[in-house]
Structures are given as C-alpha cells and as structure tokens.
Design an enzyme around this catalytic site. Structure first.
Site, PDB file in Angstrom:
ATOM      1  N   HIS A  16     -15.005  15.283   7.442  1.00  0.00           N
ATOM      2  CA  HIS A  16     -15.506  13.976   8.137  1.00  0.00           C
ATOM      3  C   HIS A  16     -16.067  13.693   9.413  1.00  0.00           C
ATOM      4  O   HIS A  16     -14.856  14.165  10.239  1.00  0.00           O
ATOM      5  CB  HIS A  16     -14.494  12.864   7.250  1.00  0.00           C
ATOM      6  CG  HIS A  16     -14.471  11.699   6.765  1.00  0.00           C
ATOM      7  ND1 HIS A  16     -13.965  10.615   6.388  1.00  0.00           N
ATOM      8  CD2 HIS A  16     -15.380  10.927   8.164  1.00  0.00           C
ATOM      9  CE1 HIS A  16     -14.917  10.023   6.730  1.00  0.00           C
ATOM     10  NE2 HIS A  16     -15.747   9.597   7.367  1.00  0.00           N
ATOM     11  N   HIS A  18     -18.725  11.839  11.518  1.00  0.00           N
ATOM     12  CA  HIS A  18     -20.304  11.187  11.223  1.00  0.00           C
ATOM     13  C   HIS A  18     -21.299  11.525  12.956  1.00  0.00           C
ATOM     14  O   HIS A  18     -20.681  11.567  13.786  1.00  0.00           O
ATOM     15  CB  HIS A  18     -19.762   9.521  11.720  1.00  0.00           C
ATOM     16  CG  HIS A  18     -18.935   8.929  10.391  1.00  0.00           C
ATOM     17  ND1 HIS A  18     -20.029   8.516   9.633  1.00  0.00           N
ATOM     18  CD2 HIS A  18     -17.728   9.098   9.997  1.00  0.00           C
ATOM     19  CE1 HIS A  18     -18.878   8.193   8.677  1.00  0.00           C
ATOM     20  NE2 HIS A  18     -17.811   8.860   8.604  1.00  0.00           N
ATOM     21  N   ASP A  20     -23.810  10.255  13.486  1.00  0.00           N
ATOM     22  CA  ASP A  20     -23.512   8.693  15.011  1.00  0.00           C
ATOM     23  C   ASP A  20     -22.748   8.570  15.754  1.00  0.00           C
ATOM     24  O   ASP A  20     -23.049   8.484  16.935  1.00  0.00           O
ATOM     25  CB  ASP A  20     -24.148   7.931  14.288  1.00  0.00           C
ATOM     26  CG  ASP A  20     -24.159   7.584  12.914  1.00  0.00           C
ATOM     27  OD1 ASP A  20     -23.132   8.306  12.564  1.00  0.00           O
ATOM     28  OD2 ASP A  20     -24.206   6.648  12.631  1.00  0.00           O
ATOM     29  N   GLY A 174     -19.054   1.896   5.646  1.00  0.00           N
ATOM     30  CA  GLY A 174     -19.129   0.747   6.314  1.00  0.00           C
ATOM     31  C   GLY A 174     -18.200  -0.570   5.519  1.00  0.00           C
ATOM     32  O   GLY A 174     -16.934   0.177   5.595  1.00  0.00           O
ATOM     33  N   HIS A 201     -15.901   6.180   1.513  1.00  0.00           N
ATOM     34  CA  HIS A 201     -14.419   5.521   2.188  1.00  0.00           C
ATOM     35  C   HIS A 201     -13.595   4.522   1.219  1.00  0.00           C
ATOM     36  O   HIS A 201     -14.065   3.474   0.630  1.00  0.00           O
ATOM     37  CB  HIS A 201     -15.321   4.543   3.296  1.00  0.00           C
ATOM     38  CG  HIS A 201     -15.561   6.069   4.537  1.00  0.00           C
ATOM     39  ND1 HIS A 201     -17.132   6.440   4.153  1.00  0.00           N
ATOM     40  CD2 HIS A 201     -15.041   5.893   5.786  1.00  0.00           C
ATOM     41  CE1 HIS A 201     -17.686   6.865   5.543  1.00  0.00           C
ATOM     42  NE2 HIS A 201     -16.163   7.017   6.598  1.00  0.00           N
ATOM     43  N   GLU A 204      -8.958   2.431   3.396  1.00  0.00           N
ATOM     44  CA  GLU A 204      -8.961   3.053   5.335  1.00  0.00           C
ATOM     45  C   GLU A 204      -8.780   1.497   5.582  1.00  0.00           C
ATOM     46  O   GLU A 204      -7.920   1.587   6.923  1.00  0.00           O
ATOM     47  CB  GLU A 204     -10.760   3.101   5.784  1.00  0.00           C
ATOM     48  CG  GLU A 204     -10.928   3.305   7.271  1.00  0.00           C
ATOM     49  CD  GLU A 204     -11.959   3.733   7.970  1.00  0.00           C
ATOM     50  OE1 GLU A 204     -12.867   3.506   6.882  1.00  0.00           O
ATOM     51  OE2 GLU A 204     -12.330   3.483   9.137  1.00  0.00           O
ATOM     52  N   ASP A 282     -14.030  12.127  11.787  1.00  0.00           N
ATOM     53  CA  ASP A 282     -14.445  10.287  12.264  1.00  0.00           C
ATOM     54  C   ASP A 282     -15.214  10.768  12.921  1.00  0.00           C
ATOM     55  O   ASP A 282     -17.150  10.828  12.155  1.00  0.00           O
ATOM     56  CB  ASP A 282     -13.544   9.560  12.277  1.00  0.00           C
ATOM     57  CG  ASP A 282     -13.794   8.376  11.269  1.00  0.00           C
ATOM     58  OD1 ASP A 282     -15.507   8.786  10.073  1.00  0.00           O
ATOM     59  OD2 ASP A 282     -13.186   7.781  11.184  1.00  0.00           O
TER      60      ASP A 282
HETATM   61 ZN   LIG Z   1     -15.827   7.474   8.420  1.00  0.00          ZN
END
Ligand SMILES: [Zn+2]
Length: 344
Positions: A16, A18, A20, A174, A201, A204, A282
């Site tokens: 996991h 990202h 960006d 998101g 996701h 969370e 993450d």
């Molecule tokens: Zn994430």
C-alpha cells in the site's frame, strides 16, 4: 544480529504505497523551479512543511492537501518516469523486494497526456527497475470516490488494457465519510468480471460498516487500513474467517487522527486475534516515514516480536497480487535470509 539490524536487512514488501504521496521533496522542489510552479519556500527544510505531515493533521482534508503540489509536477512523461524510478530506488534501499504502487491516472492529464501514456510511463519505469535494481513491482489504479461513476468505469477499462502487463488491481481512495463504497458498485463488479484484483480503502475514518460493504458490495479482496474494524466484532470475525487481509499503515493513521497515537493502534490486537495483517507505508513523503521506520514503531509501541515481524512479511508475500512465479522468488529470497540469520 539484533532486531534493529534484522528490520533493516530482512526482505520486505509494501502493498500500500501511493506514488503521488511518496515523491522526494528535493525532486518536487527541483521540478517546480524548472517549471515555474510556485512553492512556499525554496529552502528544503522549510519547503518540507508544504509536502509532509509531522505528527497530526487537523483533518483528513489537511492530509489530502499535501498531494496537490506533487500531482502538479507529475504531468509529463519525463517527470512521472523520474518519480517512479526514485520511489523504487528508495524502496529498494530499504530492502523492499516487492512493492505495489498505486495512483489515480486521471489526475495526470493536464499537459495533454492521455491515460494510456500515463500508465505506460509508470509501467516502463517499473519494468526497467525490475532488472536494474532487482525490485519487483506491480501497479494498482485508484478510482477516486468523489469522481462520477463513469470515471470509475473508464478506469476499470484502462486497467483491463494493462492487466497482465503491470497493472494487477483497482482501488477506491479519497473521502470515505461523504462517498460510501456502494456508489462505485458497478465499476468493481466489472473489475471482478475482468478478473482484475480489488482492494478498497475502508474503515479508515471511523465508519467500520464500510469495511463489510467493500467486501460484500465491491468484492474487495484486501482492505486498505480497516483501522476501525474493532468497533464491530462481527466485522473482525468475518475478516478472520474469510482471510481478508488488512493493509495497515500506522503512521498515516496517526497523521489523520484515525488513532490518537502509535500505542493505541489496534494492529497488534488484530494480529493476535488471527487477522491477516500486512505492514505498509501509505505515503513515505506525506507521512514522513519509510518501511523500516514502520517496523521500528511496531516494535517500540506495539511490542512486535521477531515472530510478529516474520508473520506480517510472510502475509505481504502470500496476499500480494504478484504472480505465483514472483511469489515463489520472494519466498525463496525471504527464506534464505531467515536461514542465514539462524546460522549466525
Ligand atoms: Zn492509502
């Protein structure tokens, strides 16, 4: 070897991460200055505050705002290739042997790239570094919850074009509070029909029911975070019985106040209860962390033993979306480390 050394050297996975959220700050600054994109400061230390979270954010929105600038500089093939390569270099340097990188390709179409070019660029950097650095990787494409349903369907069709050529799965990311999972039911059904893997996701930011909805309605095979599963014991039991893994990202949960502090994270409780736990970053930049630090926090604040560390790394291999051939290579590399460690 002590536990600190083992954590550094043991072959690891990250399921996991990202793209960006994991750009080197100095690269963001470099590209921003070349392309005349305004930044808060040209001093690296001061600038880091614009792209990293130190400790806690006031809200998830504050956390997500840290992605604005990285996305702005990821609008050309050259820049996208560079940041992907650098992420793989950084991961490899921490002895990550397999990583699943995720991002939302439709965020990168400002400079007239088409979605295929965006995905192709990331995959070509991944392929090059599989040979160059010896790091295995696959790509997960993210649907953004706030986007219209038709975007989600377009993304699944994009994933289909590259399935078996670097793309392994789709994700839903998101704002979870305002956009529940079922909105994107149709896209995930289509992904399942195409045989594309699914991770979502969920749970969370406090809504534990989103976990079960994601599994039953979106056919999620893995859950991103799932921090709040403990709120409903039925959910914990369901995940345990069905071996649905959690992609745990502890620092990110502290940043967004999903948990108050590292000590209060339920990860060890979940592991001891028999849930399938994996450990992940993450966002290495936004969360100001890396995989070694995540393991160090688990030892320091959650009392993780060597046995616990081994278990979550083995889960990372077994529950990855890698091919069986890659999984076997990863198991061999991991087992040979464990055997060497035993003999020392
Ligand atoms: Zn994430």
């Amino acid at each position: 070897m002590n536990l600190d050394e083992i954590i550094k050297l043991i072959p690891k996975t990250d399921l996991h991460c990202h793209l960006d959220g994991s750009l080197r700050p100095e690269t963001i600054l470099d590209i921003a200055s070349r392309e005349n994109i305004p930044v808060l400061s040209n001093n690296l230390n001061t600038f880091e505050k614009q792209v990293k979270v130190f400790g806690k954010c006031s809200s998830l929105k504050d956390y997500l705002d840290k992605f604005n600038l990285p996305i702005k500089i990821m609008q050309s093939e050259k820049n996208i290739y560079r940041v992907t390569t650098e992420l793989l270099e950084d991961a490899s340097q921490k002895n990550i042997k397999y990583i699943e990188i995720r991002f939302a390709p439709f965020n990168h179409l400002n400079d007239k790239l088409n979605p295929e070019q965006v995905v192709e660029t990331v995959i070509s950097a991944m392929k090059y570094n599989r040979n160059n650095l010896g790091i295995k990787s696959n790509l997960i494409l993210c649907i953004l919850r706030q986007e219209p349903v038709k975007y989600g369907i377009a993304l699944v069709n994009l994933a289909k074009k590259f399935f078996g050529r670097g793309v392994v799965a789709i994700d839903l990311a998101g704002n979870e509070s305002d956009f529940p999972p079922e909105i994107h039911r149709e896209s995930f059904k289509l992904a399942k029909e195409y045989g594309i893997h699914r991770t979502v996701h969920a749970g969370e930011t406090g809504i534990s029911q989103n976990i079960i909805k994601s599994i039953k309605t979106l056919y999620a095979e893995r859950i991103g975070h799932g921090t709040y599963a403990y709120k409903d014991n039925k959910i914990v039991e369901y995940m345990k019985e069905n071996k649905i893994p959690l992609e745990v990202c502890m620092t990110s949960n502290v940043n967004t106040s999903a948990v108050n502090c590292y000590n209060e994270h339920p990860v060890k409780k979940y592991l001891d209860e028999g849930l399938v736990i994996t450990v992940n970053t993450d966002n290495t930049t936004v969360s100001n962390t890396d995989i070694i630090q995540e393991f160090e926090y688990l030892v320091k604040y959650q009392n993780f033993s060597f046995g616990d560390i081994k278990k979550v790394i083995e889960n990372g291999i077994d529950y990855s979306f890698a091919s069986e051939e890659d999984k076997n290579d990863l198991r061999n590399e991991y087992n040979s480390f464990i055997n060497r460690y035993k003999n020392n």
